[in-house]
Design an enzyme around this catalytic site. Structure first.
Site, short mmCIF file in Angstrom:
data_model
loop_
_atom_site.label_atom_id
_atom_site.label_comp_id
_atom_site.label_asym_id
_atom_site.label_seq_id
_atom_site.Cartn_x
_atom_site.Cartn_y
_atom_site.Cartn_z
N ASP A 111 -2.60 0.70 2.55
CA ASP A 111 -3.53 1.35 1.77
C ASP A 111 -4.93 1.32 2.63
O ASP A 111 -4.97 0.39 3.62
CB ASP A 111 -4.19 0.45 0.44
CG ASP A 111 -2.95 0.81 -0.41
OD1 ASP A 111 -2.35 2.06 -0.56
OD2 ASP A 111 -2.68 0.05 -1.42
N ASP A 140 -1.47 7.68 -3.27
CA ASP A 140 -2.12 7.34 -4.54
C ASP A 140 -2.87 8.35 -5.11
O ASP A 140 -3.07 8.87 -6.04
CB ASP A 140 -2.80 6.13 -4.30
CG ASP A 140 -2.03 4.91 -3.81
OD1 ASP A 140 -0.80 4.81 -4.49
OD2 ASP A 140 -2.73 4.03 -3.25
#
EC number: 3.4.23.36
Length: 207
Positions: A138, A172
């Protein structure tokens, strides 16, 4: 493959490639927890890795991680089948494309959790994490608003808060955009045509 299948799966492929390209750049040019600010303190790249679901949520332990990865694979297979079904039955193009975004996001994170553990990532002892045990990369962090809850606020009174706190990746975001657009336009996507009612008519009877 028919031409009608190209666009959704081409969109999915582009998102997957872009997601993996960003993750590769971050892995090669940043160390974990390093930050590169591009919107001051309100937007930055913040390199982190997590064992779990979207936006850093996790299932505990090795079995939790394995379960989550296998669930992701099954979910992606189901979503892929669903897209083919939607195209075949001529559902709204917007619904199909949003399904492709969800498919791409799920696939992007599956690549991390399935293969990163044997290709790039190691535990504290330098041992490969293994197949299906990779960590998801991420990097996007947007702490747009920060402050403290007032002391009278239930449960979190006096504690600090940050919006938006989760660190996420393009996969995401792709899932979130697809789901949100489906929720917003669901009445349009799933609109059913009402059959026309036959108009009453009378017959002229001749004497």
């Amino acid at each position: 493959m028919k031409a009608s299948y190209y666009k959704p799966f081409l969109l999915a492929l582009l998102v997957i490639v872009a997601d993996q390209a960003i993750k590769t750049w971050v892995r090669m040019h940043m160390y974990q927890s390093e930050e590169i600010h591009f919107l001051g303190d309100r937007g930055m790249l913040h390199y982190t890795e997590n064992n779990g679901m979207a936006f850093g949520m996790e299932l505990g332990g090795d079995w939790g991680k394995l379960t989550l990865t296998l669930f992701r694979i099954a979910a992606v297979a189901a979503i892929g089948y669903g897209i083919v079904y939607l195209v075949k039955h001529k559902y709204h193009r917007g619904l199909v494309m949003n399904g492709a975004l969800i498919f791409a996001g799920a696939m992007g994170n599956i690549i991390d959790s399935t293969f990163y553990g044997i290709l790039f990532q190691k535990d504290a002892l330098g041992k490969s994490l293994g197949l299906f045990h990779g960590r998801v990369v991420d990097m996007f962090y947007f702490p747009l608003v920060s402050g403290n809850f007032p002391t009278w606020f239930p449960v979190w009174g006096g504690e600090d808060f940050v919006f938006f706190r989760p660190v996420f990746n393009l996969a995401d975001a792709s899932i979130s955009v697809g789901v949100i657009l489906i929720l917003i336009f669901q009445n349009h996507y799933f609109k059913q045509e009402k059959p026309e009612e036959a108009e009453p008519h009378s017959e002229m009877v001749e004497d």
